[in-house]
Design a protein around this motif. Structure first.
Motif, short mmCIF file in Angstrom:
data_model
loop_
_atom_site.label_atom_id
_atom_site.label_comp_id
_atom_site.label_asym_id
_atom_site.label_seq_id
_atom_site.Cartn_x
_atom_site.Cartn_y
_atom_site.Cartn_z
N LEU A 145 0.80 -1.22 0.00
CA LEU A 145 0.00 0.00 0.00
C LEU A 145 0.84 1.28 0.00
N GLU A 146 1.97 1.26 0.73
CA GLU A 146 2.74 2.49 0.89
C GLU A 146 4.12 2.17 1.44
N PRO A 147 5.06 3.12 1.39
CA PRO A 147 6.36 2.91 2.00
C PRO A 147 6.24 2.76 3.52
N ILE A 148 6.95 1.79 4.07
CA ILE A 148 6.82 1.51 5.50
C ILE A 148 8.19 1.32 6.13
N GLU A 149 8.20 1.34 7.45
CA GLU A 149 9.33 0.92 8.25
C GLU A 149 8.87 -0.23 9.14
N VAL A 150 9.77 -1.15 9.40
CA VAL A 150 9.45 -2.31 10.25
C VAL A 150 10.39 -2.30 11.45
N TYR A 151 9.78 -2.34 12.62
CA TYR A 151 10.52 -2.45 13.87
C TYR A 151 10.22 -3.83 14.44
N CYS A 152 11.25 -4.59 14.72
CA CYS A 152 11.02 -5.97 15.14
C CYS A 152 12.11 -6.41 16.11
N THR A 153 11.72 -7.20 17.09
CA THR A 153 12.68 -7.75 18.03
C THR A 153 12.27 -9.16 18.41
N SER A 154 13.26 -9.98 18.71
CA SER A 154 13.02 -11.34 19.19
C SER A 154 13.97 -11.60 20.34
N PHE A 155 13.45 -12.15 21.43
CA PHE A 155 14.28 -12.32 22.63
C PHE A 155 13.69 -13.41 23.52
N ARG A 156 14.49 -13.91 24.43
CA ARG A 156 14.02 -14.87 25.42
C ARG A 156 13.47 -14.09 26.60
N ALA A 157 12.23 -14.37 26.97
CA ALA A 157 11.60 -13.68 28.09
C ALA A 157 12.29 -14.09 29.39
N MET A 158 12.33 -13.19 30.35
CA MET A 158 13.01 -13.42 31.61
C MET A 158 12.53 -14.69 32.30
N GLN A 159 11.23 -14.88 32.36
CA GLN A 159 10.69 -16.02 33.09
C GLN A 159 11.12 -17.34 32.48
N MET A 172 8.46 -12.64 20.07
CA MET A 172 8.65 -11.78 18.91
C MET A 172 7.66 -10.62 18.98
N MET A 173 8.14 -9.41 18.79
CA MET A 173 7.27 -8.24 18.75
C MET A 173 7.61 -7.41 17.53
N LYS A 174 6.58 -6.94 16.85
CA LYS A 174 6.79 -6.28 15.57
C LYS A 174 5.80 -5.15 15.37
N LEU A 175 6.31 -4.01 14.93
CA LEU A 175 5.49 -2.86 14.57
C LEU A 175 5.72 -2.52 13.10
N VAL A 176 4.63 -2.31 12.39
CA VAL A 176 4.68 -1.90 10.98
C VAL A 176 4.23 -0.44 10.93
N VAL A 177 5.09 0.44 10.43
CA VAL A 177 4.87 1.88 10.56
C VAL A 177 4.88 2.56 9.18
N SER A 178 3.93 3.47 8.98
CA SER A 178 3.90 4.27 7.75
C SER A 178 5.02 5.29 7.76
N GLN A 179 5.81 5.33 6.69
CA GLN A 179 6.87 6.34 6.60
C GLN A 179 6.30 7.75 6.50
N LYS A 180 5.16 7.88 5.85
CA LYS A 180 4.58 9.21 5.60
C LYS A 180 3.89 9.77 6.83
N THR A 181 2.95 9.01 7.40
CA THR A 181 2.13 9.52 8.51
C THR A 181 2.70 9.17 9.87
N ARG A 182 3.63 8.20 9.92
CA ARG A 182 4.23 7.67 11.14
C ARG A 182 3.24 6.86 11.97
N LYS A 183 2.04 6.66 11.46
CA LYS A 183 1.07 5.83 12.19
C LYS A 183 1.53 4.38 12.22
#
Length: 451
Positions: free
Chosen positions: A360-374, A385-396
């Motif tokens: 749909l549009e240019p995006i940025e991807v923020y992603c991390t994977s890690f072992r939880a403390m417990q 795993m946690m991931k955010l997909v972000v619009s480059q234009k609106t930053r939403k």
């Protein structure tokens, strides 16, 4: 013309019951027919019993974790018969709750199958014939079994709750959320689980990175998962159910379960003869206000095959009442509907996948994977795993995808932020809660890629 009722609802699931109750609260004369058990798929043979099985299956892992944390506890032995007895007692209780809600709302209930004679006439399997100004079809869906020789030797998600004994081994055919959830549930209960899926990766429609993460963790837990593989032959033998797959592998299992999709319950209702349009999969075609091609007939829930989730069916039922009985035309809101897959660990998702957003549009991807403390302290290798997909234009933030224990709880809260239009900078400005898994959602500062 004088009608017996202002509204007749066919189907006693979550959407139908909510619509009936809310309509009755406006002073309308309402009736509802259900041919099986009140509560529908979600309460009787879906979300509720499944989630209780998820809880039950999680305790096997907890014994090992407890020892890692210093507790002197042995591994327990799972008693399916005891659990099953209590499970069905709980379902009986919930069905009673649904019946009391209808009774207290002055809704007339028919324990019967209902079909349509004309746009205002309902014929019941009891022999009764009643008329209604408006008819709401909320008959839900049912498991799809493939048309192949030997399929009768397999069970579906309906029958899994009814098993007299827990099998020692099971083959689960399918790669959707139902197949994956039951693979994890039964594996957690000590069943040797094999899962076959004809597609390239499980959980089609979800974020690809999250799908791969879940598949890897399922295999690490001991689930024998094979993609690009389907069932070729099935036969019943003295030792169980014999299956040959498309790779040429033949094996006998105690049980075989098909979880290969669901189909709308529209057969034999008399809809097509009245001019109600059905889609290719048998779903009822409705407009934005849940109205069919026949003005007096509406439909909500899985029978329309829009978004097949219980809370969505409830929202559709309420929007129907707003439109028809309150004079306030209301469309159900399908934007940013969150959902959860109750695998172990869970997958929570809201908004666009990375793949859909990139189209749909240019995006940025923020992603991390890690072992939880417990789990890391307990020596387990599973990773969050946690991931955010972000619009480059609106930053939403266009989408969020979480693979973690309790991801369903987390994604509900993230959905509120996305519904309000939160930007990546809104996430960044939020102070982390430490030490938690969820703090990673607000501490990912650098995108891993753009597209």
């Amino acid at each position: 013309m004088t009608f017996d009722f202002d509204l007749f609802v066919i189907g006693g699931g979550s959407g139908g019951v909510r619509a009936a109750r809310v309509a009755a609260a406006t002073g309308a004369r309402v009736a509802l027919a259900e041919e099986y058990r009140m509560g529908g798929t979600c309460v009787i043979r879906g979300c509720v019993p499944k989630k209780l099985m998820v809880f039950a299956s999680g305790y096997r892992e907890m014994f090992a974790d407890a020892r890692a944390y210093g507790w002197d506890v042995p591994d327990g032995v799972f008693d399916w018969a005891q659990f099953r007895t209590k499970l069905h007692a709980e379902l009986d209780r919930l069905e009673g709750v649904y019946r009391n809600l209808l009774k207290n709302s002055d809704v007339t209930v028919y324990d019967a199958r209902a079909t349509l004679d004309d746009p205002h006439t309902v014929r019941l399997s009891t022999g009764d014939v009643v008329t209604a100004k408006h008819i709401l079809v909320a008959t839900g869906g049912q498991p799809f079994l493939p048309d192949m020789e030997g399929a009768e030797h397999a069970i579906s998600s309906n029958e899994v709750f009814q098993l007299e004994t827990l099998p020692k081994s099971i083959l689960i055919v399918g790669g959707g959320y139902i197949a994956c959830e039951f693979a994890c549930i039964l594996n957690g209960m000590g069943v040797a689980v094999t899962q076959l899926y004809r597609g390239a990766q499980i959980l089609r429609g979800f974020d690809e990175e999250a799908r791969g993460h879940i598949a890897e963790l399922m295999r690490e837990q001991g689930i024998d998962l094979h993609v690009g593989t389907n069932v070729l032959e099935i036969d019943k033998t003295a030792d169980g159910v014999w299956v040959k797959d498309t790779n040429g592998v033949a094996k006998t299992y105690d049980q075989v379960m098909f979880a290969t999709g669901r189909t709308p319950n529209t057969a034999g209702l008399g809809l097509e003869a009245l001019g109600v349009a059905l889609g290719r999969g048998g779903e009822i075609v409705v407009d934005d206000y849940s109205q069919t091609a026949v003005p007096s007939i509406y439909a909500v829930g899985d029978v329309t095959d829009r978004i097949n989730l219980t809370p969505v069916a409830i929202r559709e039922g309420m929007a129907f009442v707003e439109t028809v009985f309150k004079g306030n035309p209301t469309k159900p809101d399908y934007e940013l509907v969150a959902n959860a897959v109750f695998t172990r660990p869970e997958l929570g998702s809201v908004g666009l996948t990375e793949e859909a957003a990139r189209d749909l549009e240019p995006i940025e991807v923020y992603c991390t994977s890690f072992r939880a403390m417990q789990s890391a302290f307990a020596g387990r290798d599973d990773r969050v795993m946690m991931k955010l997909v972000v619009s480059q234009k609106t930053r939403k933030v266009l989408g969020c995808h979480i693979v973690a224990d309790h991801a369903g709880e987390l994604i509900q809260l993230v959905a509120i932020a996305l519904k309000m239009g939160a930007t990546k900078e809104d996430f960044d400005r939020t102070v982390a809660v430490h030490p938690t898994m969820s703090e990673e959602l607000v501490t990912m500062k650098t995108p891993v890629r753009a597209g």
